[in-house]
Motif scaffolding. Structure first.
Motif, PDB file in Angstrom:
ATOM      1  N   GLY A 200     -47.793 -56.643  65.929  1.00 14.23           N
ATOM      2  CA  GLY A 200     -48.112 -55.425  66.870  1.00 14.23           C
ATOM      3  C   GLY A 200     -46.615 -54.754  67.442  1.00 14.23           C
ATOM      4  O   GLY A 200     -46.237 -54.160  67.431  1.00 14.23           O
ATOM      5  N   LEU A 201     -46.447 -55.614  68.481  1.00 10.91           N
ATOM      6  CA  LEU A 201     -45.016 -55.552  69.905  1.00 10.91           C
ATOM      7  C   LEU A 201     -43.908 -55.826  68.793  1.00 10.91           C
ATOM      8  O   LEU A 201     -43.360 -55.253  69.364  1.00 10.91           O
TER       9      LEU A 201
ATOM     10  N   PHE B 290     -38.135 -55.747  58.481  1.00 11.66           N
ATOM     11  CA  PHE B 290     -39.705 -55.896  58.883  1.00 11.66           C
ATOM     12  C   PHE B 290     -39.629 -55.733  57.310  1.00 11.66           C
ATOM     13  O   PHE B 290     -41.206 -56.094  57.289  1.00 11.66           O
ATOM     14  N   ASN B 291     -39.158 -55.455  56.680  1.00 15.22           N
ATOM     15  CA  ASN B 291     -39.838 -54.513  55.341  1.00 15.22           C
ATOM     16  C   ASN B 291     -39.422 -56.320  54.580  1.00 15.22           C
ATOM     17  O   ASN B 291     -40.328 -56.155  53.317  1.00 15.22           O
ATOM     18  N   ALA B 292     -37.748 -56.840  54.099  1.00 20.55           N
ATOM     19  CA  ALA B 292     -37.740 -57.593  53.902  1.00 20.55           C
ATOM     20  C   ALA B 292     -38.665 -58.902  54.598  1.00 20.55           C
ATOM     21  O   ALA B 292     -39.823 -59.761  53.171  1.00 20.55           O
ATOM     22  N   LEU B 293     -39.399 -59.249  55.164  1.00 25.02           N
ATOM     23  CA  LEU B 293     -40.081 -59.516  56.070  1.00 25.02           C
ATOM     24  C   LEU B 293     -41.271 -59.865  55.857  1.00 25.02           C
ATOM     25  O   LEU B 293     -42.014 -60.838  55.107  1.00 25.02           O
ATOM     26  N   ALA B 294     -42.090 -58.603  55.335  1.00 25.29           N
ATOM     27  CA  ALA B 294     -42.996 -58.104  54.586  1.00 25.29           C
ATOM     28  C   ALA B 294     -43.708 -58.793  53.310  1.00 25.29           C
ATOM     29  O   ALA B 294     -44.273 -59.582  52.307  1.00 25.29           O
TER      30      ALA B 294
ATOM     31  N   VAL C 201     -42.620 -46.708  58.426  1.00 24.49           N
ATOM     32  CA  VAL C 201     -41.057 -46.627  57.497  1.00 24.49           C
ATOM     33  C   VAL C 201     -40.666 -48.423  57.904  1.00 24.49           C
ATOM     34  O   VAL C 201     -40.419 -48.817  57.792  1.00 24.49           O
ATOM     35  N   PHE C 202     -41.160 -48.676  59.300  1.00 24.85           N
ATOM     36  CA  PHE C 202     -40.716 -50.087  60.131  1.00 24.85           C
ATOM     37  C   PHE C 202     -40.760 -51.474  59.287  1.00 24.85           C
ATOM     38  O   PHE C 202     -41.065 -52.116  60.215  1.00 24.85           O
ATOM     39  N   GLY C 203     -42.072 -51.042  58.686  1.00 26.81           N
ATOM     40  CA  GLY C 203     -43.012 -52.365  58.078  1.00 26.81           C
ATOM     41  C   GLY C 203     -43.824 -52.452  58.266  1.00 26.81           C
ATOM     42  O   GLY C 203     -44.654 -53.715  57.611  1.00 26.81           O
ATOM     43  N   ALA C 204     -44.345 -51.670  59.399  1.00 29.57           N
ATOM     44  CA  ALA C 204     -46.111 -52.163  59.521  1.00 29.57           C
ATOM     45  C   ALA C 204     -47.013 -52.205  58.882  1.00 29.57           C
ATOM     46  O   ALA C 204     -47.294 -51.447  58.131  1.00 29.57           O
ATOM     47  N   THR C 205     -47.801 -53.779  58.483  1.00 31.03           N
ATOM     48  CA  THR C 205     -48.491 -53.994  57.577  1.00 31.03           C
ATOM     49  C   THR C 205     -50.227 -53.650  58.353  1.00 31.03           C
ATOM     50  O   THR C 205     -50.088 -52.727  59.819  1.00 31.03           O
ATOM     51  N   ALA C 206     -50.753 -53.739  57.850  1.00 30.37           N
ATOM     52  CA  ALA C 206     -51.881 -52.694  57.776  1.00 30.37           C
ATOM     53  C   ALA C 206     -52.719 -53.551  59.072  1.00 30.37           C
ATOM     54  O   ALA C 206     -53.608 -53.175  60.166  1.00 30.37           O
ATOM     55  N   GLY C 207     -52.545 -54.868  58.975  1.00 32.93           N
ATOM     56  CA  GLY C 207     -52.878 -55.869  60.161  1.00 32.93           C
ATOM     57  C   GLY C 207     -52.530 -56.158  61.688  1.00 32.93           C
ATOM     58  O   GLY C 207     -52.895 -55.337  62.757  1.00 32.93           O
ATOM     59  N   VAL C 208     -51.138 -55.443  61.297  1.00 26.88           N
ATOM     60  CA  VAL C 208     -50.183 -55.055  62.753  1.00 26.88           C
ATOM     61  C   VAL C 208     -50.422 -53.798  63.687  1.00 26.88           C
ATOM     62  O   VAL C 208     -49.706 -53.272  64.857  1.00 26.88           O
TER      63      VAL C 208
ATOM     64  N   LEU D  56     -46.390 -41.046  65.226  1.00 27.00           N
ATOM     65  CA  LEU D  56     -45.956 -42.850  65.466  1.00 27.00           C
ATOM     66  C   LEU D  56     -46.565 -43.153  64.316  1.00 27.00           C
ATOM     67  O   LEU D  56     -45.843 -44.427  63.907  1.00 27.00           O
ATOM     68  N   ASN D  57     -47.681 -43.457  63.486  1.00 30.49           N
ATOM     69  CA  ASN D  57     -48.166 -43.420  62.497  1.00 30.49           C
ATOM     70  C   ASN D  57     -47.042 -43.362  61.568  1.00 30.49           C
ATOM     71  O   ASN D  57     -46.347 -44.961  61.080  1.00 30.49           O
ATOM     72  N   PRO D  58     -47.094 -42.827  60.891  1.00 28.33           N
ATOM     73  CA  PRO D  58     -45.425 -42.786  60.134  1.00 28.33           C
ATOM     74  C   PRO D  58     -44.523 -43.372  60.185  1.00 28.33           C
ATOM     75  O   PRO D  58     -44.115 -44.287  59.214  1.00 28.33           O
ATOM     76  N   ILE D  59     -44.510 -43.424  61.519  1.00 30.28           N
ATOM     77  CA  ILE D  59     -42.982 -43.665  62.034  1.00 30.28           C
ATOM     78  C   ILE D  59     -43.382 -45.169  61.890  1.00 30.28           C
ATOM     79  O   ILE D  59     -42.261 -46.191  61.043  1.00 30.28           O
ATOM     80  N   LEU D  60     -44.321 -46.586  62.469  1.00 30.46           N
ATOM     81  CA  LEU D  60     -44.303 -47.491  62.673  1.00 30.46           C
ATOM     82  C   LEU D  60     -44.421 -47.701  60.875  1.00 30.46           C
ATOM     83  O   LEU D  60     -44.186 -49.025  60.382  1.00 30.46           O
TER      84      LEU D  60
END
Length: 468
Positions: free
Chosen positions: A56-57, A264-268, A126-133, A120-124
């Motif tokens: 998350g951080l 981040f999207n490649a890592l996910a 876009v940055f590849g935030a998964t449900a867990g983070v 904030l939610n949609p921005i995160l």
């Protein structure tokens, strides 16, 4: 007023560069601690679940850096104008620039906060935030964004203070902020049980106190540039020049964040939450090397700006040569230390077996190009200090926009997760070649001037540089 900065044009270059860069490097290392301390304590608070919390951080970090990018733009552009104005004894222009940096810091931070908090939610995502983070990233970022003013102002004014040759004050402000952050993190996170929210609040409070200290320095009239309230009114010509020069640094910082969308999207896709957490840790550990390189560059900046304004081009050539040698040495030493102690470094943040396995491989590949990065940093800051916006902009975007994003999109298709890590040293090498090419052109001009003042007047040398 400008007498306080006159030593920039007379003191021995080696001693001057050491005197200016050392406190800045120390201050930048403290800035790196800001990034690492939060992650370290989050790992302690969340225990077995810390991979997602650290993730998350990691996701929040590039957005935090985008907020600070506005301060970097104002500070880089403003400091370039101020140092050149002091060298040319244009004191009134230096004062107007300082006032405009102050007012723009407040205006921009408010304009940033509104859309970021609303979306904030949609921005995160876009940055590849998964449900867990995602929940951890939201809890951390909303407080960072609310405190955006102190980040933008603090970063901007640190650069201004350095531009007048007072690197020690900027260092002390960073030391105070960093020390407070180390103390306040466990106070809020453990004492009040606030988790990642506490980490964010501690960071904002620490930065606010450091920023107030810098503000008082100018309000009390201690700076080489005098603050006058009437200079707060935006001056269109000054604003345009600040943006033109600082846009390179802004884009460099934002390109780093924009690049992370692809990473981040490649890592996910190829690694999951564990790979995201690993990348966040490596970036923050690597910041100790990169911040040191920036510290050398920021130490160089007032020397270049003042001596360019004073038409002492030989001093610039000598300072650039020494800066390149120092940043290369820092890159090599930092890389060796990280590689030798990679297991211990990764273990500070999590004991998760998957995280450790991914991390040891990633850290070995990702950081191989660090000895080459100093060339890009020094050359970019050189052109910013000279007020040459176009080459500064090109160099600022080269490493992460021109090279890294295409590579991080292409290489994983062939090498999966290792392709993500390999994109970093390859982009470092390509940016090194481009920086070396542009640096060689301007360095030859300064060297020719130093060797034979009879064959090139100051105006002719300036014209040659302008043609680059």
């Amino acid at each position: 007023m400008d007498e306080k900065s006159a030593f920039l044009g007379t003191e021995n270059i080696r001693k001057l560069l050491f005197k200016l860069s050392t406190p800045i490097v120390i201050g930048m290392l403290v800035q790196a601690i800001y990034n690492v301390v939060d992650t370290f304590f989050v790992g302690m608070v969340y225990g077995a679940d810390d991979v997602q919390a650290i993730g998350g951080l990691s996701i929040a970090f590039p957005i935090q850096m985008m907020v600070m990018a506005f301060g970097i733009m104002l500070g880089t552009g403003g400091s370039s104008i101020i140092s050149r104005a002091l060298g040319a004894r244009e004191n009134e222009k230096a004062e107007r620039t300082l006032g405009n940096v102050f007012s723009l810091s407040l205006i921009l931070s408010v304009l940033i906060a509104i859309p970021c908090l609303l979306y904030l939610n949609p921005i995160l995502k876009v940055f590849g935030a998964t449900a867990g983070v995602l929940p951890y990233a939201i809890d951390y970022l909303k407080y960072i964004i609310l405190g955006g003013t102190v980040f933008v102002f603090g970063v901007a004014v640190q650069n201004i203070v350095r531009s007048e040759g007072n690197a020690r004050l900027a260092m002390n402000a960073m030391l105070v902020g960093g020390g407070l952050n180390i103390f306040l993190d466990p106070f809020f996170m453990f004492g009040f049980g606030m988790g990642v929210k506490g980490a964010a609040i501690a960071t904002v409070i620490s930065q606010a106190i450091a920023s107030v200290w810098l503000l008082l320095y100018y309000l009390k009239g201690k700076g080489a540039v005098r603050f006058r309230s009437e200079t707060l009114k935006p001056d269109l010509e000054i604003v345009k020049e600040i943006v033109a020069i600082g846009i390179g640094s802004f884009v460099m910082q934002c390109s780093s964040s924009f690049m992370m969308i692809f990473v981040f999207n490649a890592l996910a896709t190829y690694g999951g939450d564990g790979a995201i957490a690993v990348f966040g840790v490596i970036i923050k550990v690597n910041s100790f090397i990169f911040m040191s390189l920036l510290g050398m560059g920021f130490g160089l900046q007032p020397i270049v700006g003042f001596n360019y304004g004073a038409k002492k081009y030989g001093r610039i050539a000598e300072a650039v040569k020494l800066s390149l040698a120092a940043t290369t040495a820092i890159g090599i030493l930092g890389l060796l230390i990280i590689l030798l102690f990679k297991e211990q470094i990764l273990g500070l943040f999590s004991a998760d077996p998957q995280y450790l396995e991914i991390g040891e491989n990633a850290i070995t590949i990702m950081l191989l190009g660090m000895p080459l990065v100093g060339m890009n940093v020094i050359t970019s800051i050189l052109f910013q200090a000279l007020g040459k916006a176009r080459p500064a902009f090109l160099l600022s975007i080269s490493r992460q926009l021109l090279f890294l994003i295409p590579l991080v999109t292409l290489l994983p298709r062939f090498y999966q997760l290792n392709g993500v890590w390999a994109a970093f040293p390859v982009s470092d090498f390509l940016a090194f070649l481009l920086s070396g090419f542009l640096l060689l052109r301007v360095y030859k001009i300064f060297k020719e001037y130093k060797e034979s003042l009879k064959t090139a007047t100051g105006s002719e040398t300036a014209d040659q540089i302008s043609s680059i």
